[in-house]
Design an enzyme around this catalytic site. Structure first.
Site, PDB file in Angstrom:
ATOM      1  N   LYS A 113       0.813  -1.216   0.000  1.00 13.58           N
ATOM      2  CA  LYS A 113       0.000   0.000   0.000  1.00 13.58           C
ATOM      3  C   LYS A 113       0.843   1.260   0.000  1.00 13.58           C
ATOM      4  CE  LYS A 113      -3.494  -2.612   2.245  1.00 13.58           C
ATOM      5  NZ  LYS A 113      -3.009  -3.800   2.945  1.00 13.58           N
ATOM      6  N   LYS A 192     -11.858 -19.050  -6.815  1.00 10.11           N
ATOM      7  CA  LYS A 192     -11.828 -19.285  -5.365  1.00 10.11           C
ATOM      8  C   LYS A 192     -12.894 -18.407  -4.693  1.00 10.11           C
ATOM      9  CE  LYS A 192      -8.757 -18.395  -1.430  1.00 10.11           C
ATOM     10  NZ  LYS A 192      -9.163 -17.295  -0.644  1.00 10.11           N
ATOM     11  N   LYS A 195     -14.481 -12.989  -0.359  1.00  8.09           N
ATOM     12  CA  LYS A 195     -15.205 -11.720  -0.201  1.00  8.09           C
ATOM     13  C   LYS A 195     -14.791 -10.745  -1.297  1.00  8.09           C
ATOM     14  CE  LYS A 195     -13.765 -10.983   3.951  1.00  8.09           C
ATOM     15  NZ  LYS A 195     -13.325 -12.283   4.467  1.00  8.09           N
TER      16      LYS A 195
HETATM   17  P1  ADP Z   1     -11.679 -13.979   1.916  1.00  5.14           P
HETATM   18  O1  ADP Z   1     -10.857 -14.491   0.768  1.00  5.14           O
HETATM   19  O2  ADP Z   1     -13.136 -14.172   1.711  1.00  5.14           O
HETATM   20  O3  ADP Z   1     -11.320 -12.544   2.294  1.00  5.14           O
HETATM   21  P2  ADP Z   1     -10.163 -14.623   4.227  1.00  5.14           P
HETATM   22  O4  ADP Z   1      -8.896 -14.278   3.525  1.00  5.14           O
HETATM   23  O5  ADP Z   1     -10.687 -13.714   5.301  1.00  5.14           O
HETATM   24  O6  ADP Z   1     -11.309 -14.881   3.151  1.00  5.14           O
HETATM   25  O7  ADP Z   1      -9.993 -16.085   4.816  1.00  5.14           O
HETATM   26  C1  ADP Z   1     -10.248 -16.481   6.145  1.00  5.14           C
HETATM   27  C2  ADP Z   1      -9.939 -17.967   6.255  1.00  5.14           C
HETATM   28  O8  ADP Z   1     -10.793 -18.737   5.381  1.00  5.14           O
HETATM   29  C3  ADP Z   1      -8.517 -18.336   5.836  1.00  5.14           C
HETATM   30  O9  ADP Z   1      -8.039 -19.339   6.730  1.00  5.14           O
HETATM   31  C4  ADP Z   1      -8.650 -18.895   4.447  1.00  5.14           C
HETATM   32  O10 ADP Z   1      -7.662 -19.843   4.149  1.00  5.14           O
HETATM   33  C5  ADP Z   1     -10.038 -19.547   4.487  1.00  5.14           C
HETATM   34  N1  ADP Z   1     -10.666 -19.471   3.140  1.00  5.14           N
HETATM   35  C6  ADP Z   1     -11.061 -18.344   2.532  1.00  5.14           C
HETATM   36  N2  ADP Z   1     -11.598 -18.611   1.330  1.00  5.14           N
HETATM   37  C7  ADP Z   1     -11.527 -19.956   1.159  1.00  5.14           C
HETATM   38  C8  ADP Z   1     -11.914 -20.856   0.107  1.00  5.14           C
HETATM   39  N3  ADP Z   1     -12.493 -20.405  -0.998  1.00  5.14           N
HETATM   40  N4  ADP Z   1     -11.694 -22.166   0.291  1.00  5.14           N
HETATM   41  C9  ADP Z   1     -11.122 -22.615   1.432  1.00  5.14           C
HETATM   42  N5  ADP Z   1     -10.737 -21.838   2.455  1.00  5.14           N
HETATM   43  C10 ADP Z   1     -10.929 -20.521   2.334  1.00  5.14           C
END
Ligand code: ADP
Ligand code: TRP
Length: 324
Positions: A113, A192, A195
């Site tokens: 950033k 994948k 959010k």
């Molecule tokens: P996002 O990608 O929605 O922002 P986060 O990065 O906050 O999700 O992920 C929080 C937790 O959920 C992490 O441990 C991540 O590995 C798991 N996670 C997020 N998306 C997935 C997915 N599509 N499949 C499996 N695990 C996931």
């Protein structure tokens, strides 16, 4: 007994990817009697990005409700809201004064950033120090995190080690347990689920809304009567992560045989979600209706955490030359 500790981002209702990839495995790990587990909702970290009190508060509740709905046992796991143990802020200040500026300036999360410095707040810069404080305040031995957090754990270890060198043995130097992504849950567009891609499935939605989301899953244009390749279809992939063996096999055969439309597959997926997560959906709604119950559970966790934090902070104050 070794202590494991991890922080959960409070960025809204956990989606199906979060639940299968993070919530369920972490709850399993907390059940292991070989560890003592600390799990907290990192709502102080959220302030680096969230600017709305209602949103910040609601996010914390929905994360807590989801983890409890999936069976987190608060008798065994110390489950708390980070902001309920403000001792961590005092430790953050102490550690900040001992942390070399370049170490933080070189952190990926900040460097990414730093091209837009005007948008960066000091909280974002200090983020890794608050994370180090989260961990070493509780003498955590192991910290399960995703690969993206590895550098933050290295910073934590550096901070703990340099403090120990300067003031004598004070902190446990924690180890990261990096979870290689074992399960990758696809989102409604086949990428994948995340959010950031706006392709999530929130399994706690009311029936009708949930069905709408499931219907949105992108499929190809193969006509109903033609055979379809199950392995290339997001609906089938999601169904395989949720349904029982025989049902998965039956759907696979339907795809291969033809005469089975994506609409039918989506209905089946929707039914499977409702059935598989019936109890969790009810519990989630129960907790979201009764915030007092959530507050009570989080407060109990915070009291347990606070007892550990206060003792450590007393020691810190003495070591640094303050009245304890
Ligand atoms: P996002 O990608 O929605 O922002 P986060 O990065 O906050 O999700 O992920 C929080 C937790 O959920 C992490 O441990 C991540 O590995 C798991 N996670 C997020 N998306 C997935 C997915 N599509 N499949 C499996 N695990 C996931
Ligand atoms: N930064 C972590 C994340 O984005 C969340 C977190 C905050 C954390 N404090 C922590 C994780 C302490 C482990 C230990 O996922």
């Amino acid at each position: 007994m070794s202590r494991i500790l991890t922080g959960i981002q409070s960025t809204g209702v956990p989606h199906l990817g979060n639940i299968l990839g993070a919530v369920k495995p972490a709850i399993e790990m907390c059940r292991n009697p070989a560890h003592e587990a600390f799990l907290f909702i990192a709502d102080l970290h959220s302030l680096t990005t969230v600017r709305n009190a209602g949103v910040l508060r609601e996010n914390t509740y929905s994360v807590a409700a989801a983890w409890l709905a999936f069976g987190l046992d608060t008798r065994k796991t110390t489950f708390y809201r980070q902001s309920d143990v403000p001792e961590v802020c005092e430790l953050t200040w102490m550690l900040s004064c001992l942390t070399p500026y370049p170490m933080l300036a070189n952190a990926h999360s900040f460097k990414d950033k730093s091209g837009r410095l005007a948008e960066v707040n000091a909280g974002l810069f200090i983020y890794p120090v608050l994370m180090a404080a989260d961990i070493i305040l509780y003498d955590a031995d192991f910290v399960p995190v995703g690969k993206d957090q590895q550098q933050h754990l290295e910073i934590t270890r550096d901070i703990a080690m340099s403090f120990n060198r300067a003031y004598g043995d004070t902190f446990v130097v924690p180890q990261a347990t990096i979870s290689e992504q074992v399960m990758l849950v696809p989102g409604t567009d086949g990428q994948k689920m995340s959010k950031s891609y706006n392709n999530t499935i929130n399994i706690f939605l009311p029936d009708k809304e949930l069905l709408k989301v499931v219907k949105k899953i992108v499929t190809d244009a193969t006509p109903v009567e033609q055979p379809k390749d199950p392995e290339k279809c997001t609906v089938f992939k999601l169904f395989s992560l949720i349904a029982g063996k025989t049902d998965i096999e039956e759907m696979r055969q339907n795809y291969i045989r033809g005469g089975y439309g994506y609409g039918q597959a989506k209905e089946a997926l929707y039914e499977a979600i409702i059935e598989k997560f019936k109890k969790e959906r009810e519990l989630y709604n129960y907790f979201m209706r009764d915030k007092n119950e959530l507050d009570k559970k989080l407060k109990e966790g915070a009291e347990k955490a606070k007892a550990v934090a206060t003792a450590k902070l007393k020691l810190m104050r003495e070591k640094l030359g303050y009245k304890s």
